[in-house]
Design a protein around this motif. Structure first.
Motif, PDB file in Angstrom:
ATOM      1  N   UNK A 248       0.834  -1.191   0.000  1.00 12.66           N
ATOM      2  CA  UNK A 248       0.000   0.000   0.000  1.00 12.66           C
ATOM      3  C   UNK A 248       0.870   1.243   0.000  1.00 12.66           C
ATOM      4  N   UNK A 249       0.492   2.231  -0.780  1.00 10.27           N
ATOM      5  CA  UNK A 249       1.164   3.531  -0.776  1.00 10.27           C
ATOM      6  C   UNK A 249       0.126   4.602  -0.476  1.00 10.27           C
TER       7      UNK A 249
ATOM      8  N   UNK B 155       8.194  -4.090   5.671  1.00 12.65           N
ATOM      9  CA  UNK B 155       8.469  -2.909   6.494  1.00 12.65           C
ATOM     10  C   UNK B 155       7.751  -1.705   5.913  1.00 12.65           C
ATOM     11  N   UNK B 156       7.604  -0.691   6.734  1.00 11.95           N
ATOM     12  CA  UNK B 156       6.967   0.555   6.322  1.00 11.95           C
ATOM     13  C   UNK B 156       8.004   1.670   6.259  1.00 11.95           C
ATOM     14  N   UNK B 157       7.801   2.583   5.312  1.00 12.45           N
ATOM     15  CA  UNK B 157       8.733   3.686   5.144  1.00 12.45           C
ATOM     16  C   UNK B 157       7.977   4.998   4.941  1.00 12.45           C
ATOM     17  N   UNK B 158       8.671   6.084   5.312  1.00 11.81           N
ATOM     18  CA  UNK B 158       8.093   7.426   5.167  1.00 11.81           C
ATOM     19  C   UNK B 158       9.037   8.313   4.352  1.00 11.81           C
ATOM     20  N   UNK B 159       8.435   9.222   3.618  1.00  9.77           N
ATOM     21  CA  UNK B 159       9.208  10.254   2.946  1.00  9.77           C
ATOM     22  C   UNK B 159       9.529  11.381   3.917  1.00  9.77           C
ATOM     23  N   UNK B 160      10.295  12.345   3.408  1.00  3.82           N
ATOM     24  CA  UNK B 160      10.741  13.435   4.279  1.00  3.82           C
ATOM     25  C   UNK B 160       9.693  14.536   4.429  1.00  3.82           C
ATOM     26  N   UNK B 161       8.682  14.501   3.599  1.00  2.00           N
ATOM     27  CA  UNK B 161       7.612  15.490   3.680  1.00  2.00           C
ATOM     28  C   UNK B 161       7.791  16.624   2.687  1.00  2.00           C
TER      29      UNK B 161
ATOM     30  N   UNK C 161      -8.287  24.044  -0.478  1.00  2.00           N
ATOM     31  CA  UNK C 161      -8.810  24.919   0.560  1.00  2.00           C
ATOM     32  C   UNK C 161      -7.674  25.330   1.487  1.00  2.00           C
ATOM     33  N   UNK C 162      -7.882  26.430   2.191  1.00  2.00           N
ATOM     34  CA  UNK C 162      -6.865  26.893   3.125  1.00  2.00           C
ATOM     35  C   UNK C 162      -6.516  25.791   4.123  1.00  2.00           C
ATOM     36  N   UNK C 163      -7.523  25.038   4.538  1.00  2.00           N
ATOM     37  CA  UNK C 163      -7.302  23.996   5.545  1.00  2.00           C
ATOM     38  C   UNK C 163      -6.537  22.792   5.012  1.00  2.00           C
ATOM     39  N   UNK C 164      -6.231  22.768   3.729  1.00  4.69           N
ATOM     40  CA  UNK C 164      -5.377  21.716   3.175  1.00  4.69           C
ATOM     41  C   UNK C 164      -3.900  22.016   3.420  1.00  4.69           C
ATOM     42  N   UNK C 165      -3.609  23.203   3.919  1.00  8.99           N
ATOM     43  CA  UNK C 165      -2.224  23.582   4.203  1.00  8.99           C
ATOM     44  C   UNK C 165      -1.623  22.652   5.251  1.00  8.99           C
ATOM     45  N   UNK C 166      -0.509  22.033   4.900  1.00  5.64           N
ATOM     46  CA  UNK C 166       0.138  21.070   5.794  1.00  5.64           C
ATOM     47  C   UNK C 166       1.420  20.571   5.136  1.00  5.64           C
ATOM     48  N   UNK C 167       2.186  19.823   5.909  1.00  2.69           N
ATOM     49  CA  UNK C 167       3.277  19.046   5.337  1.00  2.69           C
ATOM     50  C   UNK C 167       2.693  17.690   4.955  1.00  2.69           C
ATOM     51  N   UNK C 168       2.892  17.310   3.720  1.00  2.00           N
ATOM     52  CA  UNK C 168       2.361  16.053   3.198  1.00  2.00           C
ATOM     53  C   UNK C 168       3.473  15.005   3.157  1.00  2.00           C
ATOM     54  N   UNK C 169       3.178  13.854   3.744  1.00  3.86           N
ATOM     55  CA  UNK C 169       4.157  12.781   3.844  1.00  3.86           C
ATOM     56  C   UNK C 169       3.705  11.584   3.011  1.00  3.86           C
ATOM     57  N   UNK C 170       4.632  11.045   2.266  1.00  6.26           N
ATOM     58  CA  UNK C 170       4.383   9.817   1.511  1.00  6.26           C
ATOM     59  C   UNK C 170       4.689   8.615   2.403  1.00  6.26           C
ATOM     60  N   UNK C 171       3.883   7.587   2.267  1.00  7.51           N
ATOM     61  CA  UNK C 171       4.084   6.352   3.037  1.00  7.51           C
ATOM     62  C   UNK C 171       4.043   5.148   2.123  1.00  7.51           C
ATOM     63  N   UNK C 172       4.959   4.229   2.338  1.00  2.74           N
ATOM     64  CA  UNK C 172       4.941   2.937   1.641  1.00  2.74           C
ATOM     65  C   UNK C 172       4.848   1.862   2.708  1.00  2.74           C
TER      66      UNK C 172
END
Length: 122
Positions: free
Chosen positions: A33-34, A109-115, A86-97
């Motif tokens: 899953x990603x 195993x699970x991994x995360x991007x740096x954002x 929308x303004x409320x979409x403002x955030x740091x977005x992280x990718x996950x595998x």
């Protein structure tokens, strides 16, 4: 070593669009899953959308109908097309595998991007 490299964040106006990409690399055999998660200042990280290897998707209620997640299994890459921002979409977005199996191993195993920062101006 598995690495997730994100791109496509930035500044957008409310009502606009952005597209995020995340490419996974590192002797990967399969990724179950990603997905994308996000964290706004002062808030907990939350799920945005996920997609399985057979294209089953899950979306947060807050983004349904506005965001579309897709995946290219041949490139181990996941995309997030964000529209009607929308303004409320403002955030740091992280990718996950999740459920990553590497060559020569049966372990998952699970991994995360740096954002990547997404900022929506109102």
């Amino acid at each position: 070593q598995v690495q997730l490299v994100e791109s496509g964040g930035g500044l957008a106006q409310a009502g606009g669009s952005l597209r995020l990409s995340c490419a996974a690399s590192g002797s990967i055999i399969m990724i179950s899953r990603m997905g994308w998660y996000r964290q706004a200042p002062g808030k907990q990280r939350e799920l945005v959308a996920t997609v399985t290897s057979d294209a089953i998707t899950v979306y947060a209620d807050s983004v349904k109908g506005r965001f579309t997640i897709s995946r290219d299994n041949t490139k181990n890459t996941v995309y997030l097309q964000m529209s009607s921002l929308k303004f409320e979409d403002t955030a740091v977005y992280y990718c996950n595998a999740a459920g990553v199996v590497k060559s020569g191993s049966w372990l998952r195993a699970d991994y995360w991007g740096q954002g990547t920062q997404v900022t929506v101006s109102s």
